[in-house]
Design a protein around this motif. Structure first.
Motif, PDB file in Angstrom:
ATOM      1  N   LEU A 150       0.832  -1.208   0.000  1.00 40.42           N
ATOM      2  CA  LEU A 150       0.000   0.000   0.000  1.00 40.42           C
ATOM      3  C   LEU A 150       0.867   1.258   0.000  1.00 40.42           C
ATOM      4  O   LEU A 150       0.542   2.248  -0.673  1.00 40.42           O
ATOM      5  CB  LEU A 150      -0.924  -0.012   1.220  1.00 40.42           C
ATOM      6  CG  LEU A 150      -1.961  -1.142   1.236  1.00 40.42           C
ATOM      7  CD1 LEU A 150      -2.740  -1.130   2.532  1.00 40.42           C
ATOM      8  CD2 LEU A 150      -2.919  -1.021   0.047  1.00 40.42           C
ATOM      9  N   PHE A 151       1.966   1.221   0.745  1.00 41.78           N
ATOM     10  CA  PHE A 151       2.880   2.372   0.763  1.00 41.78           C
ATOM     11  C   PHE A 151       3.515   2.572  -0.607  1.00 41.78           C
ATOM     12  O   PHE A 151       3.579   3.702  -1.126  1.00 41.78           O
ATOM     13  CB  PHE A 151       3.956   2.155   1.826  1.00 41.78           C
ATOM     14  CG  PHE A 151       4.977   3.254   1.892  1.00 41.78           C
ATOM     15  CD1 PHE A 151       4.644   4.496   2.404  1.00 41.78           C
ATOM     16  CD2 PHE A 151       6.273   3.036   1.442  1.00 41.78           C
ATOM     17  CE1 PHE A 151       5.588   5.524   2.459  1.00 41.78           C
ATOM     18  CE2 PHE A 151       7.218   4.047   1.499  1.00 41.78           C
ATOM     19  CZ  PHE A 151       6.876   5.294   2.002  1.00 41.78           C
ATOM     20  N   ALA A 152       3.985   1.482  -1.220  1.00 39.73           N
ATOM     21  CA  ALA A 152       4.586   1.579  -2.553  1.00 39.73           C
ATOM     22  C   ALA A 152       3.548   2.008  -3.588  1.00 39.73           C
ATOM     23  O   ALA A 152       3.879   2.732  -4.540  1.00 39.73           O
ATOM     24  CB  ALA A 152       5.199   0.230  -2.952  1.00 39.73           C
ATOM     25  N   ASP A 153       2.303   1.582  -3.408  1.00 38.06           N
ATOM     26  CA  ASP A 153       1.223   1.983  -4.318  1.00 38.06           C
ATOM     27  C   ASP A 153       1.065   3.499  -4.311  1.00 38.06           C
ATOM     28  O   ASP A 153       0.943   4.133  -5.367  1.00 38.06           O
ATOM     29  CB  ASP A 153      -0.077   1.295  -3.877  1.00 38.06           C
ATOM     30  CG  ASP A 153      -1.199   1.519  -4.878  1.00 38.06           C
ATOM     31  OD1 ASP A 153      -0.891   1.819  -6.049  1.00 38.06           O
ATOM     32  OD2 ASP A 153      -2.372   1.393  -4.478  1.00 38.06           O
ATOM     33  N   TYR A 154       1.079   4.073  -3.118  1.00 30.51           N
ATOM     34  CA  TYR A 154       0.965   5.538  -3.021  1.00 30.51           C
ATOM     35  C   TYR A 154       2.176   6.241  -3.627  1.00 30.51           C
ATOM     36  O   TYR A 154       2.035   7.223  -4.371  1.00 30.51           O
ATOM     37  CB  TYR A 154       0.794   5.951  -1.560  1.00 30.51           C
ATOM     38  CG  TYR A 154       0.937   7.442  -1.349  1.00 30.51           C
ATOM     39  CD1 TYR A 154      -0.065   8.322  -1.738  1.00 30.51           C
ATOM     40  CD2 TYR A 154       2.107   7.968  -0.799  1.00 30.51           C
ATOM     41  CE1 TYR A 154       0.077   9.685  -1.582  1.00 30.51           C
ATOM     42  CE2 TYR A 154       2.260   9.342  -0.627  1.00 30.51           C
ATOM     43  CZ  TYR A 154       1.235  10.195  -1.016  1.00 30.51           C
ATOM     44  OH  TYR A 154       1.388  11.541  -0.865  1.00 30.51           O
ATOM     45  N   ILE A 155       3.376   5.740  -3.324  1.00 30.46           N
ATOM     46  CA  ILE A 155       4.599   6.383  -3.849  1.00 30.46           C
ATOM     47  C   ILE A 155       4.625   6.344  -5.380  1.00 30.46           C
ATOM     48  O   ILE A 155       4.926   7.360  -6.042  1.00 30.46           O
ATOM     49  CB  ILE A 155       5.845   5.691  -3.261  1.00 30.46           C
ATOM     50  CG1 ILE A 155       5.914   5.884  -1.743  1.00 30.46           C
ATOM     51  CG2 ILE A 155       7.109   6.244  -3.928  1.00 30.46           C
ATOM     52  CD1 ILE A 155       6.026   7.328  -1.299  1.00 30.46           C
ATOM     53  N   LEU A 156       4.294   5.202  -5.944  1.00 30.33           N
ATOM     54  CA  LEU A 156       4.305   5.080  -7.417  1.00 30.33           C
ATOM     55  C   LEU A 156       3.257   5.990  -8.053  1.00 30.33           C
ATOM     56  O   LEU A 156       3.501   6.608  -9.090  1.00 30.33           O
ATOM     57  CB  LEU A 156       4.051   3.630  -7.820  1.00 30.33           C
ATOM     58  CG  LEU A 156       5.191   2.644  -7.522  1.00 30.33           C
ATOM     59  CD1 LEU A 156       4.747   1.213  -7.805  1.00 30.33           C
ATOM     60  CD2 LEU A 156       6.427   2.991  -8.341  1.00 30.33           C
ATOM     61  N   ALA A 157       2.074   6.058  -7.418  1.00 34.72           N
ATOM     62  CA  ALA A 157       1.023   6.938  -7.951  1.00 34.72           C
ATOM     63  C   ALA A 157       1.441   8.394  -7.876  1.00 34.72           C
ATOM     64  O   ALA A 157       1.191   9.182  -8.806  1.00 34.72           O
ATOM     65  CB  ALA A 157      -0.283   6.711  -7.184  1.00 34.72           C
ATOM     66  N   ALA A 158       2.098   8.780  -6.773  1.00 34.34           N
ATOM     67  CA  ALA A 158       2.547  10.175  -6.626  1.00 34.34           C
ATOM     68  C   ALA A 158       3.643  10.516  -7.640  1.00 34.34           C
ATOM     69  O   ALA A 158       3.747  11.668  -8.087  1.00 34.34           O
ATOM     70  CB  ALA A 158       3.042  10.406  -5.202  1.00 34.34           C
ATOM     71  N   ILE A 159       4.459   9.534  -7.996  1.00 35.53           N
ATOM     72  CA  ILE A 159       5.565   9.798  -8.924  1.00 35.53           C
ATOM     73  C   ILE A 159       5.110   9.824 -10.376  1.00 35.53           C
ATOM     74  O   ILE A 159       5.446  10.733 -11.135  1.00 35.53           O
ATOM     75  CB  ILE A 159       6.677   8.746  -8.731  1.00 35.53           C
ATOM     76  CG1 ILE A 159       7.336   8.898  -7.350  1.00 35.53           C
ATOM     77  CG2 ILE A 159       7.744   8.885  -9.829  1.00 35.53           C
ATOM     78  CD1 ILE A 159       8.345   7.814  -7.040  1.00 35.53           C
ATOM     79  N   PHE A 160       4.316   8.817 -10.785  1.00 33.83           N
ATOM     80  CA  PHE A 160       4.021   8.632 -12.205  1.00 33.83           C
ATOM     81  C   PHE A 160       2.708   9.236 -12.659  1.00 33.83           C
ATOM     82  O   PHE A 160       2.514   9.451 -13.851  1.00 33.83           O
ATOM     83  CB  PHE A 160       4.009   7.132 -12.530  1.00 33.83           C
ATOM     84  CG  PHE A 160       5.369   6.488 -12.459  1.00 33.83           C
ATOM     85  CD1 PHE A 160       6.304   6.711 -13.464  1.00 33.83           C
ATOM     86  CD2 PHE A 160       5.721   5.680 -11.397  1.00 33.83           C
ATOM     87  CE1 PHE A 160       7.549   6.123 -13.407  1.00 33.83           C
ATOM     88  CE2 PHE A 160       6.966   5.093 -11.316  1.00 33.83           C
ATOM     89  CZ  PHE A 160       7.897   5.310 -12.325  1.00 33.83           C
ATOM     90  N   LEU A 161       1.777   9.469 -11.744  1.00 34.20           N
ATOM     91  CA  LEU A 161       0.463   9.977 -12.170  1.00 34.20           C
ATOM     92  C   LEU A 161       0.347  11.467 -11.909  1.00 34.20           C
ATOM     93  O   LEU A 161       1.041  12.034 -11.102  1.00 34.20           O
ATOM     94  CB  LEU A 161      -0.652   9.222 -11.444  1.00 34.20           C
ATOM     95  CG  LEU A 161      -0.725   7.703 -11.736  1.00 34.20           C
ATOM     96  CD1 LEU A 161      -1.907   7.100 -11.017  1.00 34.20           C
ATOM     97  CD2 LEU A 161      -0.833   7.457 -13.247  1.00 34.20           C
TER      98      LEU A 161
END
Length: 247
Positions: free
Chosen positions: A236-247
């Motif tokens: 869940l933490f990585a999901d948020y980080i990836l969304a903040a970076i790429f989206l």
């Protein structure tokens, strides 16, 4: 609390670093890699199929329930289902389930080998146990989990299409038209980024907890439970980080 976290992080990084050594027997390592691909991929396929079909079906029904305005075209339902499945449901939900199925199995397997001194016996024979036992599990997950996510996305969309047709909410022709409208290819790439990241998490963290078990059967159970909880939180933490970076 901070010192305990840093201690675990240091041991985790040391474990990863010590995996990268020249294999003692390449044929043996290749056989173990294929075994892990089969265990993680084929072994998890039934639960992935079931979850994906119902995820797509429920998403279609609930989206249609919320979009009741006559100003919204029915094809929009298919677009929402497609993007929801590709961006979030298939990568995240499926990998959280795999963290329980695959992660607990990896942790308990390595924990049992540690408590029965099988790992010590391999080390006495001169085998790098981190490379032989942990590396194939991580590589196997990195190979098969993205395929499981792709299969999940396809089945979820098909399940949503079938549910829409069977319930009379959305005719298949309109659903197919909606699927083809405004498709952003980057969403598929983003789903694969998440799949590879989550695959590393659900294989390496349980391997760490299982490999470092100390005690007996009770500690194996605790390590298995802890590995699943930590893996889910990190996903869940990585999901948020990836969304903040790429989206």
């Amino acid at each position: 609390m901070l010192s305990r976290f840093l201690n675990h992080l240091g041991k985790f990084l040391v474990m990863l670093r010590s995996m990268f050594t020249k294999p003692e027997n390449m044929k043996m390592y290749w056989k173990e890699l294929m075994h892990q691909c089969s265990e993680i991929g084929i072994g998890s396929l039934p639960i992935v199929i079931i979850i994906s079909l119902f995820l797509g079906a429920v998403t279609t029904v609930q989206t249609a329930y919320q979009l009741v305005s006559p100003l919204v075209p029915q094809a929009t339902i298919a677009q929402i289902v497609r993007d929801s499945v590709i961006l979030e449901l298939s990568p995240t939900v499926v990998c959280i389930v795999l963290a329980g199925v695959v992660g607990s199995k990896i942790a308990s397997e390595l924990g049992n080998m540690r408590t029965t001194e099988q790992i010590d016996a391999l080390e006495i024979m001169g085998i790098n146990t981190r490379s032989y036992l942990i590396m194939p599990k991580i590589l196997g997950a990195l190979i098969v989990v993205p395929f499981l996510v792709i299969i999940s996305a396809v089945l979820a969309i098909w399940g949503g299409r079938t549910a829409g047709a069977m319930s009379g909410i959305l005719p298949p022709e309109i659903f197919d038209n909606g699927l083809r409208q405004n498709l952003n290819i980057f969403n598929i790439n983003f789903a694969l980024y998440k799949a590879y990241t989550f695959a590393f998490i659900i294989s390496s963290i349980p391997a760490y907890y299982g490999y470092h078990v100390q005690g007996g059967a009770l500690e194996i159970g605790r390590a298995s439970t802890t590995s699943v909880v930590v893996s889910c939180i990190m996903i869940l933490f990585a999901d948020y980080i990836l969304a903040a970076i790429f989206l």
